[in-house]
Enzyme design. Structure first.
Site, PDB file in Angstrom:
ATOM      1  N   PHE A 144      44.597  50.753  41.537  1.00  0.00           N
ATOM      2  CA  PHE A 144      45.416  49.939  40.629  1.00  0.00           C
ATOM      3  C   PHE A 144      46.767  49.636  41.260  1.00  0.00           C
ATOM      4  O   PHE A 144      47.400  50.529  41.820  1.00  0.00           O
ATOM      5  CB  PHE A 144      45.694  50.702  39.328  1.00  0.00           C
ATOM      6  N   ASP A 145      47.203  48.408  41.136  1.00  0.00           N
ATOM      7  CA  ASP A 145      48.599  48.090  41.391  1.00  0.00           C
ATOM      8  C   ASP A 145      49.367  48.696  40.207  1.00  0.00           C
ATOM      9  O   ASP A 145      48.795  48.864  39.134  1.00  0.00           O
ATOM     10  CB  ASP A 145      48.737  46.554  41.422  1.00  0.00           C
TER      11      ASP A 145
END
Length: 638
Positions: free
Chosen positions: A322-323
């Protein structure tokens, strides 16, 4: 694919002619209602109408040196006619034609599931001219910059920005969000969404051809053509298999007849039955029927697959990266702590009046600042119903803060660098508290009047409300590893990771460093990257599956990602995995069922002399069952 799906209504007419002439032929052959001499002419018309599309497709393939299923069907029908079984050959072509029409209808139903959204977009818009007059114009005539008026209960005709009015908008058609979204002047709205309660004026930002809706439709259309791996394999398998069947049938005719001395008629009849039942129609249609339905289902729920191959790819995912900013977090800072400092007692105070004075002073200084932290401070003041004080001579010091005058006293709001020299005289308690807040991953702003601290304001990017729940759901679905990739500092990253339950954190990364981390993760598993699509383009492209978040407005995300979550809604991730897994299950149910039917019918031919007519009915029936099973994917994936 088992049948050519491009004919539509025309194919239905051919099927009807085939049915009528078959009945007429049968009446002439088996009853005295019609003269027996006209039976064969009726059957010939039945053959031509029932086999027309199949023959066209067969000739097209034969030009390229390929055989296909249509060839097997037509050969079997002609074979039946050769041995005088005209009626059975015509029944075969009629059922094949009906099956083709129904498949075509079923797959169109799946494709139309997404086109139904288009109907939500009005064909006309109420255009407001510069002189204030209003007129109805075709949506196609709207240009960026035009202002349109949308009343409550109407669908929005064009993508744009609200210039006047407040309302809430049901965006479910575009983003899959179930709850209406409040909208104020300056907010973005999308074509085909529903204006619920206020009259609004919208300035168009795109033409009709460029709206998010138009992009979704074209993406889904190309996705449904972009085939899954299983389908590509079956498509290449079809011509090879057809050759095997043809060669087997030639052996089945000549070996028993010429070598074993069997009667030609019964040998030929059996060989024609084998030709029909061994034809893999149901097998070839099993994947596209399911995958196209899954793509349409996803699109209705705000999950866009760029192609069938990505529906299958989603099933394999065991690692998700995930960013942070804008993906796990909302992407804009909010005030988390307001600590008013009482200079007399040299302590932080709970006094409401002093807390309000602190936010009023900070908001007064930040009122004209462009900084994103300033926006958060003003937002907090509004939420507390506190008016900013009137600060004069405001000057911004880039990277540090702002200072000005209030009642002829010097006031300032900013980070520690703004107060070099004077901050050493402040009580140690202030520095300790600031350090503690920074340790929690927060940004600390100091408010000061005449070199004396009025208090501290802590800000942080807030974790998305759905993030913790979503990550728990992903773990339950068997995702082994979840990691966070962020350009932000370690403290902030660890704080967010702890709140949402992330296993590994990689902080302080440049875009190219994110790519390096993903390359490493790819060696250990099948990796999906979830980002907001703008600065994450390289990472989305390099992962096994790139998933872009909240892409309702960003073109880059629509272009670089393999799967697009239209709404800013993380909770669509588990849905995406469930839908792709359900699709895989249905595909395999179809494949196993199709193969089982072929094997059973072949055994029937050799053990119990299965009649050609029964073989035809079972064969076409299995094809339709497979298509109907695939269409179940238009329903919910939960």
């Amino acid at each position: 694919m088992a049948h050519d799906h491009s004919h539509g209504p025309e194919q239905v007419w051919f099927t009807a002619i085939c049915a009528v002439t078959l009945i007429a032929g049968a009446l002439a052959e088996f009853t005295s209602i019609l003269p027996g001499s006209i039976a064969i002419p009726f059957y010939i018309v039945s053959y031509i109408s029932g086999g027309y599309h199949g023959l066209k497709d067969t000739l097209h393939h034969m030009r390229h040196g390929e055989l296909n299923i249509h060839f097997l069907m037509i050969a079997a029908a002609i074979g039946a006619a050769v041995i005088g079984q005209w009626a059975e050959g015509a029944i075969l072509l009629l059922l094949f034609s009906i099956s083709g029409s129904l498949e075509s209808f079923a797959l169109d139903k799946s494709r139309n599931a997404i086109h139904s959204i288009l109907k939500l977009r009005p064909s006309e818009a109420l255009l407001k001219s510069a002189d204030g007059s209003e007129q109805k114009v075709a949506v196609e005539d709207l240009q960026p910059g035009d202002v349109v008026i949308v009343k409550p209960g109407e669908h929005i005709p064009i993508d744009g920005l609200i210039r006047k009015g407040r309302t809430s908008i049901d965006q479910s058609a575009i983003t899959g969000e179930s709850v209406p979204v409040p909208k104020d002047p300056g907010d973005e709205v999308f074509a085909a969404t529903l204006n619920e309660n206020g009259v609004i004026e919208i300035e168009a930002t795109r033409t009709v051809q460029d709206t998010t809706l138009a992009k979704i439709i074209s993406l889904v259309e190309s996705a449904q053509k972009n085939r899954a791996k299983t389908q590509r394999f079956l498509d290449s398998f079809e011509p090879k298999y057809a050759w095997v069947v043809v060669i087997a049938v030639i052996f089945l005719i000549f070996i028993p007849w010429l070598i074993l001395g069997h009667e030609l008629d019964s040998t030929f009849y059996r060989a024609m039955t084998v030709l029909v039942v061994a034809s893999p129609c149901a097998l070839i249609i099993s994947t596209p029927a399911s995958i196209i339905s899954a793509i349409a289902n996803g699109a209705k729920n705000g999950v866009l697959f760029k192609g069938g191959v990505y529906v299958e790819q989603s099933v394999e995912i065991d690692t998700i990266a995930f960013d942070k900013t804008g993906t796990l977090t909302i992407g804009r800072p909010e005030v988390t702590d307001l600590l008013a400092f009482d200079d007399r007692s040299k302590q932080f105070t709970e006094n409401q009046q002093q807390i309000e004075n602190l936010i009023a002073l900070a908001a007064g200084c930040e009122q004209h600042s462009e900084h994103h932290l300033a926006e958060a401070v003003l937002h907090k003041a509004t939420a507390m119903s506190v008016s900013p004080v009137a600060v004069e001579d405001v000057q911004a010091v880039p990277g540090r803060g702002v200072h000005g005058k209030f009642h002829n006293q010097r006031v300032a709001v900013g980070n520690l660098k703004l107060f070099e020299g004077e901050s050493e005289k402040w009580p140690a308690l202030i520095h300790e508290k600031a350090k503690e807040l920074k340790g929690e991953g927060k940004t600390v702003v100091f408010a000061v009047k005449q070199s004396v601290p009025v208090g501290l304001i802590a800000l942080a990017d807030q974790v998305r409300p759905a993030a913790l729940e979503t990550l728990r759901a992903l773990k339950k679905l068997g995702i082994k590893k979840m990691v966070m990739l962020t350009g932000d500092n370690e403290g902030v990253a660890r704080s967010v990771a702890a709140q949402v339950g992330i296993d590994e954190v990689y902080a302080g990364l440049l875009p190219e460093e994110k790519v390096e981390v993903l390359e490493k993760l790819k060696k250990e598993g099948t990796v999906a990257m979830v980002g907001d699509g703008v600065n994450d383009a390289p990472a989305l492209a390099i992962s096994h599956l790139g998933i872009a978040m909240g892409a309702a407005g960003t073109d880059v995300a629509l272009e670089t990602a393999d799967v697009v979550l239209m709404g800013d809604d993380l909770s669509k991730l588990p849905y995406l995995l469930k839908l792709s897994r359900k699709a895989k299950t249905v595909v395999w149910q179809n494949i196993v069922f199709s193969l089982a039917v072929i094997v059973t019918l072949l055994i029937g031919v050799f053990l119990v002399d299965l009649p050609l007519t029964l073989g035809v009915i079972a064969h076409e029936g299995s094809t339709l069952l497979v298509v109907m099973n695939g269409l179940r994917l238009l329903g919910s994936a939960n």
